[in-house]
Motif scaffolding. Structure first.
Motif, PDB file in Angstrom:
ATOM      1  N   HIS A  16       0.804  -1.229   0.000  1.00  0.00           N
ATOM      2  CA  HIS A  16       0.000   0.000   0.000  1.00  0.00           C
ATOM      3  C   HIS A  16       0.836   1.278   0.000  1.00  0.00           C
ATOM      4  O   HIS A  16       0.296   2.362  -0.241  1.00  0.00           O
ATOM      5  N   ARG A  45      -9.720  -5.198   1.086  1.00  0.00           N
ATOM      6  CA  ARG A  45     -10.168  -5.057   2.475  1.00  0.00           C
ATOM      7  C   ARG A  45      -9.521  -6.107   3.376  1.00  0.00           C
ATOM      8  O   ARG A  45      -9.178  -5.818   4.527  1.00  0.00           O
ATOM      9  N   ALA A  83      -6.066  -4.880   4.109  1.00  0.00           N
ATOM     10  CA  ALA A  83      -6.072  -3.790   5.095  1.00  0.00           C
ATOM     11  C   ALA A  83      -6.258  -4.339   6.512  1.00  0.00           C
ATOM     12  O   ALA A  83      -5.579  -3.910   7.450  1.00  0.00           O
ATOM     13  N   ARG A  84      -7.174  -5.308   6.657  1.00  0.00           N
ATOM     14  CA  ARG A  84      -7.396  -5.899   7.985  1.00  0.00           C
ATOM     15  C   ARG A  84      -6.170  -6.685   8.440  1.00  0.00           C
ATOM     16  O   ARG A  84      -5.774  -6.634   9.609  1.00  0.00           O
ATOM     17  N   LEU A  95      -2.315  -1.625   7.629  1.00  0.00           N
ATOM     18  CA  LEU A  95      -1.823  -0.483   6.842  1.00  0.00           C
ATOM     19  C   LEU A  95      -0.808   0.363   7.617  1.00  0.00           C
ATOM     20  O   LEU A  95      -0.977   1.574   7.811  1.00  0.00           O
ATOM     21  N   THR A 139      -5.473   4.395   6.108  1.00  0.00           N
ATOM     22  CA  THR A 139      -6.884   4.047   6.316  1.00  0.00           C
ATOM     23  C   THR A 139      -7.445   3.398   5.058  1.00  0.00           C
ATOM     24  O   THR A 139      -7.025   3.711   3.938  1.00  0.00           O
ATOM     25  N   LEU A 140      -8.436   2.532   5.244  1.00  0.00           N
ATOM     26  CA  LEU A 140      -9.043   1.847   4.114  1.00  0.00           C
ATOM     27  C   LEU A 140      -9.756   2.802   3.162  1.00  0.00           C
ATOM     28  O   LEU A 140      -9.592   2.678   1.934  1.00  0.00           O
ATOM     29  N   LEU A 196      -7.175   4.413   1.029  1.00  0.00           N
ATOM     30  CA  LEU A 196      -6.569   3.447   0.107  1.00  0.00           C
ATOM     31  C   LEU A 196      -7.510   3.145  -1.053  1.00  0.00           C
ATOM     32  O   LEU A 196      -7.085   3.106  -2.215  1.00  0.00           O
ATOM     33  N   GLU A 197      -8.791   2.955  -0.761  1.00  0.00           N
ATOM     34  CA  GLU A 197      -9.756   2.673  -1.824  1.00  0.00           C
ATOM     35  C   GLU A 197      -9.842   3.838  -2.814  1.00  0.00           C
ATOM     36  O   GLU A 197      -9.929   3.629  -4.032  1.00  0.00           O
TER      37      GLU A 197
END
Length: 273
Positions: free
Chosen positions: A156, A174, A177-178, A182, A192-193, A196-197
């Protein structure tokens, strides 16, 4: 008498080590001995012969061969008879494809380096990280540690890593990320997700990815994907520069170079792509 002479000339058999499980280096050494002996025989080899030729105690050889059989490095064709496994063929094919990738990419990497005067990197995915497998150095700046051949960085935070995350799709992004949390490499890293998205949506739309001081402060990158003849994303080509010399207008040139490497690897893009 014949049996006695063979016994005398054989290698000394190792005793069964009481602490075998506590010495992984020794176990790896014994695994390599077994693989070397199996490679010397075109036909499957009995356990007793493997023990004799490696100098291992039969019970030690049996235990190690059992683990190697489970992982596919060795096949057990019948009771006590072993041969090299299909996993070695798979790994050999993988190594061959990566060597081919590097050989194909290098001339075009050098061309991009000559056109920009900046460092050009070739990175592949290894789990949740990017590994740099080739690099052309810029004579205008010191070598950055993160881009030394063999160095690793999180997906990332790297331009090339973002290309692979886009390929994963939303559910696996996802999961990543979990799984990783990250972690930041610099204050500029995405942590943060939602961020990132949003970033990966830009990568998806533009076909190139950027790293803006996210792996190492003062270093920026542009990356584009390289695909093989099956359309699989196998690597990322990235141009890295000191932040003060960063030029986003180089993005089309990076993408064109990556596309040319893909073409040489046999990739044919779909119509309209």
């Amino acid at each position: 008498m014949l049996i006695s002479s063979v016994t005398v000339s054989a290698k000394k058999i190792d005793p069964v080590p009481a602490t075998e499980g506590k010495n992984p280096i020794q176990v790896i050494d014994r695994m390599m001995k077994l693989l070397d002996v199996l490679a010397q025989h075109p036909d499957p080899v009995p356990l007793k012969q493997l023990a004799l030729e490696t100098g291992l105690h039969p019970s030690t050889a049996h235990r190690i061969l059992g683990a190697m059989t489970q992982s596919g490095f060795v096949d057990r064709s019948e009771a006590g008879i072993y041969r090299l496994g299909i996993r070695l063929l798979e790994l050999g094919s993988l190594v061959k494809s990566r060597i081919s990738l590097r050989d194909t990419a290098m001339p075009l990497m050098l061309k991009l380096h000559a056109a920009t005067g900046e460092s050009v990197n070739l990175g592949i995915r290894a789990g949740d990280e990017i590994v740099y497998v080739e690099r052309t150095s810029s004579g205008r700046s010191s070598v950055r540690v993160v881009h030394i051949v063999g160095a690793r960085a999180p997906l990332h935070t790297t331009a090339t890593g973002k290309l692979f995350l886009v390929e994963d799709g939303l559910d696996r992004i996802r999961d990543y990320a979990r799984r990783t949390g990250l972690p930041p490499s610099t204050p500029a890293s995405i942590t943060t997700l939602p961020a990132l998205e949003k970033e990966l949506d830009r990568v998806r739309r533009h076909g190139v990815a950027f790293d803006l001081d996210e792996v190492e402060a003062g270093v920026r990158c542009i990356a584009a994907g390289i695909r093989n003849d099956g359309g699989e994303l196998v690597a990322g080509l990235s141009l890295s520069t000191p932040s003060e010399r960063f030029n986003p207008d180089w993005a089309p040139l990076v993408r064109e170079t990556a596309d040319e490497i893909s073409r040489l690897l046999g990739y044919i893009p779909a119509r309209g792509a």
